[in-house]
Design an enzyme around this catalytic site. Structure first.
Site, PDB file in Angstrom:
ATOM      1  N   HIS A   1     -24.360 -60.175 -12.682  1.00 39.26           N
ATOM      2  CA  HIS A   1     -25.674 -59.540 -12.500  1.00 39.26           C
ATOM      3  C   HIS A   1     -25.478 -58.246 -11.722  1.00 39.26           C
ATOM      4  O   HIS A   1     -24.886 -58.245 -10.647  1.00 39.26           O
ATOM      5  CB  HIS A   1     -26.640 -60.482 -11.769  1.00 39.26           C
ATOM      6  CG  HIS A   1     -27.021 -61.681 -12.575  1.00 39.26           C
ATOM      7  ND1 HIS A   1     -27.059 -62.949 -12.055  1.00 39.26           N
ATOM      8  CD2 HIS A   1     -27.374 -61.787 -13.881  1.00 39.26           C
ATOM      9  CE1 HIS A   1     -27.430 -63.807 -13.017  1.00 39.26           C
ATOM     10  NE2 HIS A   1     -27.623 -63.109 -14.134  1.00 39.26           N
ATOM     11  N   ALA A   2     -25.990 -57.179 -12.294  1.00 41.29           N
ATOM     12  CA  ALA A   2     -25.642 -55.838 -11.817  1.00 41.29           C
ATOM     13  C   ALA A   2     -25.991 -55.587 -10.356  1.00 41.29           C
ATOM     14  O   ALA A   2     -25.230 -54.952  -9.634  1.00 41.29           O
ATOM     15  CB  ALA A   2     -26.340 -54.791 -12.701  1.00 41.29           C
TER      16      ALA A   2
ATOM     17  N   GLU B   1     -26.104 -57.438  -7.802  1.00 42.34           N
ATOM     18  CA  GLU B   1     -25.472 -58.277  -6.775  1.00 42.34           C
ATOM     19  C   GLU B   1     -24.160 -57.649  -6.337  1.00 42.34           C
ATOM     20  O   GLU B   1     -23.065 -58.146  -6.633  1.00 42.34           O
ATOM     21  CB  GLU B   1     -25.318 -59.705  -7.327  1.00 42.34           C
ATOM     22  CG  GLU B   1     -26.696 -60.328  -7.632  1.00 42.34           C
ATOM     23  CD  GLU B   1     -26.654 -61.533  -8.569  1.00 42.34           C
ATOM     24  OE1 GLU B   1     -25.549 -62.079  -8.806  1.00 42.34           O
ATOM     25  OE2 GLU B   1     -27.733 -61.948  -9.052  1.00 42.34           O
TER      26      GLU B   1
ATOM     27  N   ARG C   1     -30.630 -56.103 -13.368  1.00 41.79           N
ATOM     28  CA  ARG C   1     -29.911 -57.377 -13.388  1.00 41.79           C
ATOM     29  C   ARG C   1     -29.087 -57.569 -14.660  1.00 41.79           C
ATOM     30  O   ARG C   1     -27.962 -58.051 -14.622  1.00 41.79           O
ATOM     31  CB  ARG C   1     -30.943 -58.500 -13.264  1.00 41.79           C
ATOM     32  CG  ARG C   1     -30.449 -59.931 -13.493  1.00 41.79           C
ATOM     33  CD  ARG C   1     -31.607 -60.897 -13.437  1.00 41.79           C
ATOM     34  NE  ARG C   1     -31.312 -62.216 -13.950  1.00 41.79           N
ATOM     35  CZ  ARG C   1     -31.038 -63.280 -13.198  1.00 41.79           C
ATOM     36  NH1 ARG C   1     -31.008 -63.184 -11.881  1.00 41.79           N
ATOM     37  NH2 ARG C   1     -30.787 -64.453 -13.753  1.00 41.79           N
TER      38      ARG C   1
ATOM     39  N   ASN D   1     -25.808 -64.193 -17.776  1.00 38.16           N
ATOM     40  CA  ASN D   1     -25.587 -65.568 -17.357  1.00 38.16           C
ATOM     41  C   ASN D   1     -26.538 -66.547 -18.049  1.00 38.16           C
ATOM     42  O   ASN D   1     -26.777 -67.643 -17.560  1.00 38.16           O
ATOM     43  CB  ASN D   1     -25.720 -65.712 -15.837  1.00 38.16           C
ATOM     44  CG  ASN D   1     -24.766 -66.764 -15.284  1.00 38.16           C
ATOM     45  OD1 ASN D   1     -23.724 -67.040 -15.877  1.00 38.16           O
ATOM     46  ND2 ASN D   1     -25.101 -67.342 -14.155  1.00 38.16           N
TER      47      ASN D   1
ATOM     48  N   HIS E   1     -21.908 -64.484  -7.279  1.00 41.77           N
ATOM     49  CA  HIS E   1     -23.263 -63.946  -7.383  1.00 41.77           C
ATOM     50  C   HIS E   1     -23.847 -63.783  -5.987  1.00 41.77           C
ATOM     51  O   HIS E   1     -23.173 -64.014  -4.991  1.00 41.77           O
ATOM     52  CB  HIS E   1     -24.156 -64.924  -8.169  1.00 41.77           C
ATOM     53  CG  HIS E   1     -23.735 -65.138  -9.575  1.00 41.77           C
ATOM     54  ND1 HIS E   1     -24.348 -64.512 -10.653  1.00 41.77           N
ATOM     55  CD2 HIS E   1     -22.753 -65.917 -10.116  1.00 41.77           C
ATOM     56  CE1 HIS E   1     -23.777 -64.909 -11.769  1.00 41.77           C
ATOM     57  NE2 HIS E   1     -22.816 -65.769 -11.485  1.00 41.77           N
ATOM     58  N   ALA E   2     -25.077 -63.359  -5.925  1.00 37.30           N
ATOM     59  CA  ALA E   2     -25.843 -63.311  -4.663  1.00 37.30           C
ATOM     60  C   ALA E   2     -27.333 -63.401  -5.051  1.00 37.30           C
ATOM     61  O   ALA E   2     -27.692 -63.019  -6.161  1.00 37.30           O
ATOM     62  CB  ALA E   2     -25.553 -62.003  -3.926  1.00 37.30           C
TER      63      ALA E   2
ATOM     64  N   TYR F   1     -31.448 -74.332  -9.367  1.00 42.85           N
ATOM     65  CA  TYR F   1     -32.443 -74.698 -10.387  1.00 42.85           C
ATOM     66  C   TYR F   1     -31.731 -74.886 -11.720  1.00 42.85           C
ATOM     67  O   TYR F   1     -30.570 -74.505 -11.875  1.00 42.85           O
ATOM     68  CB  TYR F   1     -33.540 -73.634 -10.525  1.00 42.85           C
ATOM     69  CG  TYR F   1     -33.069 -72.192 -10.496  1.00 42.85           C
ATOM     70  CD1 TYR F   1     -33.370 -71.375  -9.411  1.00 42.85           C
ATOM     71  CD2 TYR F   1     -32.316 -71.641 -11.533  1.00 42.85           C
ATOM     72  CE1 TYR F   1     -32.936 -70.051  -9.364  1.00 42.85           C
ATOM     73  CE2 TYR F   1     -31.877 -70.329 -11.486  1.00 42.85           C
ATOM     74  CZ  TYR F   1     -32.191 -69.543 -10.396  1.00 42.85           C
ATOM     75  OH  TYR F   1     -31.769 -68.233 -10.341  1.00 42.85           O
TER      76      TYR F   1
ATOM     77  N   GLU G   1     -23.001 -68.315  -4.572  1.00 41.99           N
ATOM     78  CA  GLU G   1     -24.109 -67.402  -4.280  1.00 41.99           C
ATOM     79  C   GLU G   1     -23.858 -66.941  -2.843  1.00 41.99           C
ATOM     80  O   GLU G   1     -24.007 -67.704  -1.892  1.00 41.99           O
ATOM     81  CB  GLU G   1     -25.460 -68.121  -4.391  1.00 41.99           C
ATOM     82  CG  GLU G   1     -25.841 -68.531  -5.807  1.00 41.99           C
ATOM     83  CD  GLU G   1     -26.459 -67.390  -6.612  1.00 41.99           C
ATOM     84  OE1 GLU G   1     -26.719 -66.308  -6.026  1.00 41.99           O
ATOM     85  OE2 GLU G   1     -26.682 -67.573  -7.817  1.00 41.99           O
TER      86      GLU G   1
END
Lengths: 99, 309
Positions: free
Chosen positions: B68-69, B71, B126, B143, B196-197, B248, B270
């Site tokens: 994801h861009a 992060e 993202r 993702n 990720h974050a 989730y 994360e």
């Protein structure tokens, strides 16, 4: 300013809906305002008890905050001004290079 | 040299790619850089193979950052990992063992188009940057684009949504390229780690369903030890567990795909924080974040090397 100052006045707000009714209302508002959801990954995940962080543009934040106050939905402003937060987090050298 | 590059700053895509090429030239005993394909906008997808060069058959660990861009702490950690590995090979017995016995395939920036776009236009982008012929919106959630319960719960069919799964699985050239690489090397890739974050979590499969993985015991123990080690550095607490319960339910993600395709130990980190800065983690926090995460990754790797089948 980085990104042509486009994030000036934008906020990041944290909301945790306490009931399914609140969650439903928030989801509807998020769709209407086309918010940038920081967490969770999708509006569809928002339900009772979900921590939601939303990035909201300056011109929409008044609408959202008014709605939250009217609906008695508790919220916390995580980032008051996204542009300032963005620039504070980068070193001057990085900012200069990027400009 | 390693000391000239500032690992406590966020770097543009061009800087990261230059850094990779520089290491390829200066540390050829440990590093080999190659491309596994091209992004939607034609950028090379560089992988950095890290390990003491050997002709012997070796197991491998895959690490990717920046799916994801926005992060950015992910790519920062991938670079930090490489630097630490090279700097501590001689002085750290654990690192020496890791680099002598394993190959690390590291992709510092998975979503190169999105990362570049987040530097130049929209900091909070993202997705990828692929175009959709029927809609004005661009990009697919990289993702949600993997072929594992693709486009089911937790993904969106609408191209304008941030969790858009794409027109079909592996529609994104970046996803396709990595999937092809992992398929080709799956017999010796033993672990998959994706960064990720933000949420401060260490996740393992499944993400797409509520169920326990067959090798839960080893995976759970590795995760427990990793977060305990991470916390020992600066006291930062990470939650850990199956992604579906801890975070989730989401379908079509890379960790589940890697696991389903035979990589027995798949994790997603994360990283910091939990919302105070969110995606805008300040550069002054790169060092503590990466230092603690480094210990967690070493823990996972050593546990898998020594304790797991």
């Amino acid at each position: 300013h980085l990104y042509n100052n486009r994030y000036a006045g934008d906020k990041v707000i944290r909301l945790i809906p306490q009931t399914e009714e609140e969650a439903h209302a928030l989801k509807k508002m998020y769709h209407q305002l086309k918010v940038d959801l920081w967490q969770p990954g999708s509006i569809s995940y928002v339900s009772e008890g979900t921590v939601t962080d939303v990035h909201i543009p300056q011109n929409a934040s008044r609408t959202l905050l008014a709605f939250l106050q009217e609906a008695h939905i508790q919220y916390k402003i995580l980032i008051e001004d996204l542009q300032k937060a963005l620039e504070n987090g980068s070193s001057l050298r990085t900012q200069r290079n990027r400009r | 040299s390693l000391s000239d590059y500032n690992y406590e700053l966020y770097h543009s895509l061009e800087e990261i790619q230059s850094w990779m090429q520089h290491l390829n030239q200066t540390h050829s005993a440990f590093i080999q850089v190659f491309s596994i394909g091209r992004s939607y906008e034609g950028r090379p997808l560089f992988i950095l193979k890290l390990g003491r060069k050997s002709r012997a058959y070796r197991r491998a660990v895959w690490i990717d950052c920046g799916i994801h861009a926005r992060e950015w702490i992910g790519p920062a950690f991938c670079q930090w990992f490489v630097r630490e590995a090279l700097l501590t090979y001689k002085t750290d017995p654990a690192m020496r063992k890791m680099l002598n016995h394993l190959d690390f395939y590291i992709m510092p920036v998975f979503n190169v188009d999105g990362y570049h776009f987040s530097w130049t236009h929209d900091r909070f982008w993202r997705k990828t940057r692929s175009r959709n012929s029927r809609f004005r919106c661009r990009g697919v959630d990289a993702n949600r684009n993997w072929k594992v319960k693709w486009c089911d719960e937790g993904a969106s069919v609408h191209p304008c949504d941030d969790t858009y799964c794409g027109p079909f699985p592996e529609s994104e050239p970046e996803v396709k390229a990595v999937a092809n690489f992992l398929r080709k090397h799956r017999k010796h890739i033993r672990a998959y780690l994706s960064f990720h974050a933000y949420a401060q979590m260490l996740l393992y499969p499944y993400s797409y369903k509520y169920a326990t993985i067959p090798n839960f015991s080893c995976v759970e123990t590795a995760a427990y030890k990793a977060v305990r080690a991470l916390r020992s550095v600066h006291g930062v607490r990470y939650r850990y567990g199956p992604a579906s319960q801890t975070l989730y339910v989401s379908s079509g993600n890379s960790m589940d795909w890697a696991y389903k395709n035979g990589i027995p130990y798949a994790f997603a980190f994360e990283l910091r924080d939990t919302g105070h800065f969110g995606f805008l983690l300040p550069e002054m926090l790169i060092k503590p974040t990466c230092t603690e995460t480094m210990l967690a990754v070493k823990n996972i790797t050593m546990h898998l090397l020594q304790k797991c089948p």
